[in-house]
Every structure is written in C-alpha cells, then in structure tokens.
Scaffold this motif. Structure first.
Motif, PDB file in Angstrom:
ATOM      1  N   PHE A 316     -17.357  39.551 -23.411  1.00 30.37           N
ATOM      2  CA  PHE A 316     -16.005  39.060 -23.132  1.00 30.37           C
ATOM      3  C   PHE A 316     -15.989  38.164 -21.891  1.00 30.37           C
ATOM      4  O   PHE A 316     -15.400  37.076 -21.895  1.00 30.37           O
ATOM      5  N   PRO A 359     -13.057  33.545 -25.983  1.00 31.51           N
ATOM      6  CA  PRO A 359     -13.201  34.958 -25.570  1.00 31.51           C
ATOM      7  C   PRO A 359     -13.383  35.900 -26.754  1.00 31.51           C
ATOM      8  O   PRO A 359     -14.134  36.879 -26.669  1.00 31.51           O
ATOM      9  N   VAL A 363     -16.893  38.525 -27.562  1.00 29.72           N
ATOM     10  CA  VAL A 363     -16.950  39.937 -27.949  1.00 29.72           C
ATOM     11  C   VAL A 363     -17.607  40.100 -29.322  1.00 29.72           C
ATOM     12  O   VAL A 363     -18.484  40.950 -29.519  1.00 29.72           O
TER      13      VAL A 363
END
Length: 440
Positions: A316, A359, A363
């Motif tokens: 992240f 972002p 992840v």
C-alpha cells in the motif's frame, strides 16, 4: 506433561523484504521502462506507427504473459523446496521450466510469422495500422524464446532468494535495448521495425545470461518428464489466469482502435505507464513469493501469515509513492511520448483512472505474491476470471454508448476493485497457508 509447541520465528523484517524487493524492482521496471522509451521513440514517427506499436504490443503481450506463468509457477514450486532445505530440487524446477520456455517460444516464432497479419486485421480498424503492427510483430517475436528462458530463470532464482543476479542480467539487456532503439529507428532508418529489432536483440542477451547461470548450478539439464508434467499441471491455473488477462487486454485495445487512431495511441501510452507501475509494484510480490513459499515449505504457517500482513502494508505504501510520482510528472508526461494534439486530448480521459488505481494496485500485487508463493493458484485463477468478467462489460458497452477511453478505463477500475475485495477475503480466511515441500 505435553511437549511445548514449537516456537515460530518472528515475521520477516521490513529490511529483508526490501533486500529482495529492491533488486526485483530493477528487474521488473526494466522491461516497462524500455517499452516507455520505445513508445516515446516511435511516438515521434507519427500517429500510425504509434498505433501500430500499440496493436502489435498487445498481441506480443502473449510472450511476457507466458514468461510470467513460467516464472510464477517455478517460484511457487521451487521456493517450497528451498524452504525445506532442497536447493538442488529448487533449481531442478528451473531446468524443466527452461525447457518449457524454449518450446513455447519456438512455437510463437513460427506461428506469428503466419498469423501476425490476420490477428492484427482482426483487432484493428485501420489497414495502415494493421500493416504496421504485423510488420513489427514478425520481427519482435524473434526474441520470444529468450524472453521466456529469462522468465523461467527469474522463477528459480527468486525461489532461492537470489534477486541480485537477475537484476544485473536484465539491467544489461535493458541498457542495450534503450541504446539500440533510437539508433535503429532514426539514424539506421528502420522506423518502427527498428524498435522490434532492438527488443529482440536485448531479449536474446538476457536469455543467454540466464541459461549460463543455470548451467553453473551443476544440476542435470536433461528433460525430466514426470517433473515437467507436474509443472504443467500446476501452471494450468496460471495459464487460464493469463488467458483471462489477455482477453481483457485485447478487448481494451480492440475497442480503443474503434474509438479512433488517436484514442488507440493514447491508450498505448496509458497502458505502458500502467504496466510500468504494475510491474514495479510487483517487486513486493516477488519478495512475497520467495518468503511465503519458504515459510510454508519449512512448516511455518504463523510466520507466513504475519509476513503477509507486513507485505500488505509495504504494498500500500509503495502504491501511494507511485501515485504521488505520477501526479508530479503529469504536466510533462504527454510531451515525452508524442507531440500529437489529438493524442494529448485523449490522454485527459486516462489520467484520473491511472492515478487513483495505484494504491489499489500496490495492495493487490503484494497479495498476489503471497498467494502465488503459497501455491494457492486455483483461487488466483478463479479470482482473476471473476474480476475480469466484472470489468469487461464496461469496455464493450463503450462501443454502444460512446464512452470512449473513459469507458475502457472504468472497466479496468472495476476489475481491480473486485480483485482487491476477493484477495482480501482470501487473506483473512487463512485457507491459503498450506505447509509442506509440495502443496497437496
């Protein structure tokens, strides 16, 4: 009195993650950086060559897709053997992956000599663009066998937690391609085909370096049919996953081509930036594959789950860094790739989606590495197919409602968000953390 439970080691440190991820970042970033340079070089030839590169590049994407299957499949199996203390067994997985790579690459070379034109014609909507794409493809595919050998080589090296040698091998080929592309396109007068030759030569250098490294391990290089067949079975889920990615990529390019030549050129620029970010973010996934596979191969599920959480945090943060980097670069990015005003206007529909998804991608790609390292390939296959099926309607409905690049990129966003939800659910369940030298 019952014996005390074995004490699990602490989760992997952030320093250890970085020691594997940073060299992997160089490897992963090299190819998309070359493609960005190539796009910038070709973009100044005009709209048709840029669109031809876009169309040809999507079709040629089959080679890195197969390379990724070989790399990930090899890492998933070999890292468990390495964690169980069997380095020779881990490298033996790489030997069989290399044979598979050579076979697949040679089939591609022969097939594309005959099929480049028909495939480009099927996907394109402009005869000039289709002809340029086919011409580029027939040369670029000559590097496919070497590209796939490099993929298999990266797979077994990651498994034995050696990400430094691949960094040097890929860096050497990247520098060669970056130097050759502008020379062959402009002073040598080869135009678009010059970029294809630069690509093929650099891939040949990389493939040879990985093969030499394999020979130096001292393991037998003969074909092991039982081991190869187990690799093929394990890779089956990754192949289906890769096909699903290709369907999505082909669909987006085909729809962009029907929106217009400028839209296809803008889509090419946007996708190359996305691929660059995706592959660079995948550095965390590479660390995850090696670390999680070794933990589970050594029978340490608690450590594997703790490490997965740390990899999520790193992914992240990494995605946010890329978001900020793209935002800072936006004022100058379009002019780096093309001076065509129409392409600049189309890029305005791409930037918001590209930035906001980074972002999420950080992840998703980190957790991809966790699940691939765990050998949880059936779930990865199903998750990818469901996610792509969720996003594809937005892409194809663009032709009906005239949404242009906004519709295409909204489909990519839906695909990533569904993928994020499914992979977080799987991580939370803990069902992926199966121990042993082989996942049963």
């Amino acid at each position: 009195m019952s014996p005390a439970a074995p004490v699990e080691p602490a989760p992997v440190s952030y320093r250890r993650i970085a020691s594997l991820a940073i060299p992997a970042l160089v490897v992963l970033a090299a190819e998309p950086i070359y493609l960005l340079i190539d796009t910038a070089v070709v973009g100044h030839l005009g709209t048709v060559p840029l669109a031809g590169l876009a169309l040809g590049g999507v079709i040629m994407g089959l080679a890195p897709l197969i390379g990724a299957v070989l790399a990930y499949g090899t890492t998933a199996r070999a890292s468990r053997r390495f964690g169980a203390g069997d380095r020779a067994g881990a490298v033996a997985e790489g030997v069989q992956g290399t044979w598979l790579a050579l076979a697949a690459g040679l089939v591609m070379v022969v097939a594309f000599q005959f099929l480049a034109g028909p495939i480009a014609g099927l996907m394109g909507d402009d005869p000039a663009v289709e002809a340029a794409a086919a011409e580029w493809l027939r040369v670029a595919v000559l590097g496919a066998p070497f590209l796939l050998v490099a993929g298999a080589g990266q797979g077994w090296m990651r498994a034995v937690q050696d990400t430094k040698r691949p960094m040097w091998f890929v860096s050497a080929s990247f520098l060669l391609s970056a130097a050759l592309a502008p020379i062959l396109v402009y002073p040598a007068g080869l135009g678009l085909v010059g970029s294809a030759w630069a690509n093929a030569v650099a891939q040949a250098v990389s493939g040879v370096l990985f093969f030499i490294a394999l020979r130096r391990e001292g393991v037998p290089l003969r074909v092991d049919w039982p081991l190869m067949s187990r690799q093929l079975v394990a890779n089956g889920d990754l192949i289906i996953r890769g096909i699903a990615f290709q369907v999505s990529s082909f669909s987006a390019a085909a729809v962009a081509a029907r929106v217009g030549t400028a839209a296809l050129g803008a889509h090419q620029i946007g996708m190359q930036l996305w691929f660059f970010a995706a592959l660079a973010l995948d550095a965390v996934a590479i660390a995850g594959q090696a670390l999680i596979g070794a933990d589970l191969g050594a029978g340490r599920p608690v450590a594997a789950r703790a490490s997965a959480k740390r990899l999520t945090i790193v992914g992240f943060g990494y995605g946010v860094v890329f978001l900020l980097a793209v935002l800072v670069s936006l004022p100058v990015l379009p002019d780096l790739f093309t001076s065509e005003t129409a392409v600049h206007e189309q890029l305005g529909h791409v930037w918001p989606w590209l930035v906001l998804l980074l972002p999420v991608a950080g992840v998703v790609f980190a957790l991809d590495g966790v699940l691939i390292g765990a050998g949880d390939l059936r779930f990865m296959r199903n998750m990818t197919v469901i996610s792509i099926a969720s996003g594809l309607p937005f892409t194809w409905l663009t032709l009906v409602f005239g949404w242009g690049l906004t519709g295409i990129w909204s489909g990519i966003a839906v695909f990533m968000l569904v993928r994020l939800g499914l992979i977080l659910w799987r991580l939370r369940s803990g069902d992926w953390a199966v121990t042993g030298a082989e996942r049963t």
